[in-house]
Design an enzyme around this catalytic site. Structure first.
Site, PDB file in Angstrom:
ATOM      1  N   SER A 144       0.849  -1.180   0.000  1.00 61.34           N
ATOM      2  CA  SER A 144       0.000   0.000   0.000  1.00 61.34           C
ATOM      3  C   SER A 144       0.888   1.234   0.000  1.00 61.34           C
ATOM      4  CB  SER A 144      -0.892   0.001   1.244  1.00 61.34           C
ATOM      5  OG  SER A 144      -1.512   1.248   1.438  1.00 61.34           O
ATOM      6  N   TYR A 157      -2.737  -0.743  10.746  1.00 62.66           N
ATOM      7  CA  TYR A 157      -2.527  -1.118   9.345  1.00 62.66           C
ATOM      8  C   TYR A 157      -1.230  -0.503   8.808  1.00 62.66           C
ATOM      9  CZ  TYR A 157      -3.578  -1.664   4.356  1.00 62.66           C
ATOM     10  OH  TYR A 157      -3.528  -1.990   3.021  1.00 62.66           O
TER      11      TYR A 157
END
Length: 337
Positions: A144, A157
């Site tokens: 990501s 996260y």
């Protein structure tokens, strides 16, 4: 038509039942791969296997919790016994908590880290133990932009994605040092329209959303599958916003901190009510219901990424630009005579 490089290859995908993982297995099915699907939710897994078959591949279900090393190892043993030697392993499974760090319990943080970070470590370890014996294979880490640039409300996260990047870089140097032909690459994704915004545990007052602009999971899947077929590069970026965020972080990280402090909390929430379904932190959200690849933001999702095409054809683009520059310089020299 020439066969695709992944045709008849055995490819493992964790987190295969929903979101980006679900879109990845469909893309692999279209390439004619033999896809081993790993996740916890049996209903989502079964539907994903049907998707693979409908696309033209072979899909086989292997239920496992990636946070448990032994479950992952046993799943891999079954895959090799039933489908053959694993050629590609794609780590995509994750879970998390939308909340301020102060509002996350130690147990929640530990579980999110076990799934999102250690799930990648265990998958990589299991795959590498098998691939090293044959001195071939590819491991793809689905990453990501948040692996480089963290945002508020997603500390669990972001921390896990940063850890995955550090772990992967360390592993890559070890493989290079030993002259291994096993390849490891990472794909950094933008904000994607997946079901995570309905099933990730949220402690926000409003419904979480991906930070616009939002891309459809098929865009992410094309990037991940391309990396699986072309693992020579250390890292791939998908989406113009990914490139912009990573470049801004390199140029002015403190400025980006202040910008996100002003805008990041609001940008990750809609005006809607928070999700009231089952969070998937402790139990699968698709045990009895198939959620598919898409979340609730289809009306805002982009289906294409010019940046992805450019990154995949970087060499030819650079050669074309160099040739054009040379031609332009030659024309200027002729005019100046």
């Amino acid at each position: 038509m020439a066969p695709h490089i992944l045709q008849d290859r055995v490819v493992v995908v964790t987190g295969a039942s929903g979101g980006v993982g679900r879109a990845v297995v469909r893309e692999l099915g279209a390439k004619g791969a033999k896809v081993a699907l790993i996740a916890r939710g049996t209903t989502g897994l079964g539907a994903a296997a049907v998707d693979v078959g409908a696309a033209g591949g072979v899909g086989q279900v292997y239920e496992a919790d990636v946070a448990d090393y032994e479950q992952v190892r046993k799943a891999a043993e079954r895959i090799e016994a039933e489908l053959g030697p694993i050629d590609v392993w794609i780590n995509s499974a994750f879970s998390s908590v939308f909340a301020r760090f102060a509002d996350i319990s130690p147990e929640e943080y530990e579980r999110a880290t076990a799934v999102t970070y250690l799930g990648y470590v265990w998958g990589t370890k299991v795959a590498l133990d098998l691939m090293r014996q044959r001195n071939r294979g590819t491991i793809v880490q689905t990453g990501s932009a948040l692996a480089h640039r963290a945002v508020p409300l997603q500390s669990a996260y972001c921390g896990a994605k940063h850890a995955i990047r550090g772990f992967t870089e360390s592993l890559r140097t070890e493989l290079l040092a030993e002259g291994s032909d096993v390849r490891v690459t990472m794909v950094q994704l933008p904000a994607v329209n997946t079901p995570q915004f309905d099933w990730v545990l949220s402690k926000l007052r409003r419904h979480p959303q991906p930070v616009p602009p939002i891309y459809q999971p098929e865009v992410a899947a094309r990037g991940v599958v391309y990396a699986a077929a072309h693992p020579e590069r250390k890292e791939y970026w998908v989406g113009g916003t990914t490139a912009a965020a990573l470049l801004a972080q390199r140029a002015a990280p403190a400025l980006v901190d202040r910008y996100l402090a002003r805008t990041g909390v609001q940008a990750q929430q809609t005006d809607g009510q928070p999700p009231n379904g089952a969070a998937n932190l402790w139990e699968p959200a698709d045990e009895h219901q198939d959620h598919g690849a898409h979340g609730g933001f289809d009306d805002r999702g982009h289906h294409r990424s010019p940046q992805l095409w450019l990154s995949q054809h970087r060499r030819s683009v650079m050669l074309t630009l160099a040739a054009a520059a040379a031609a332009g310089a030659a024309a200027l020299m002729r005019k100046s005579r």
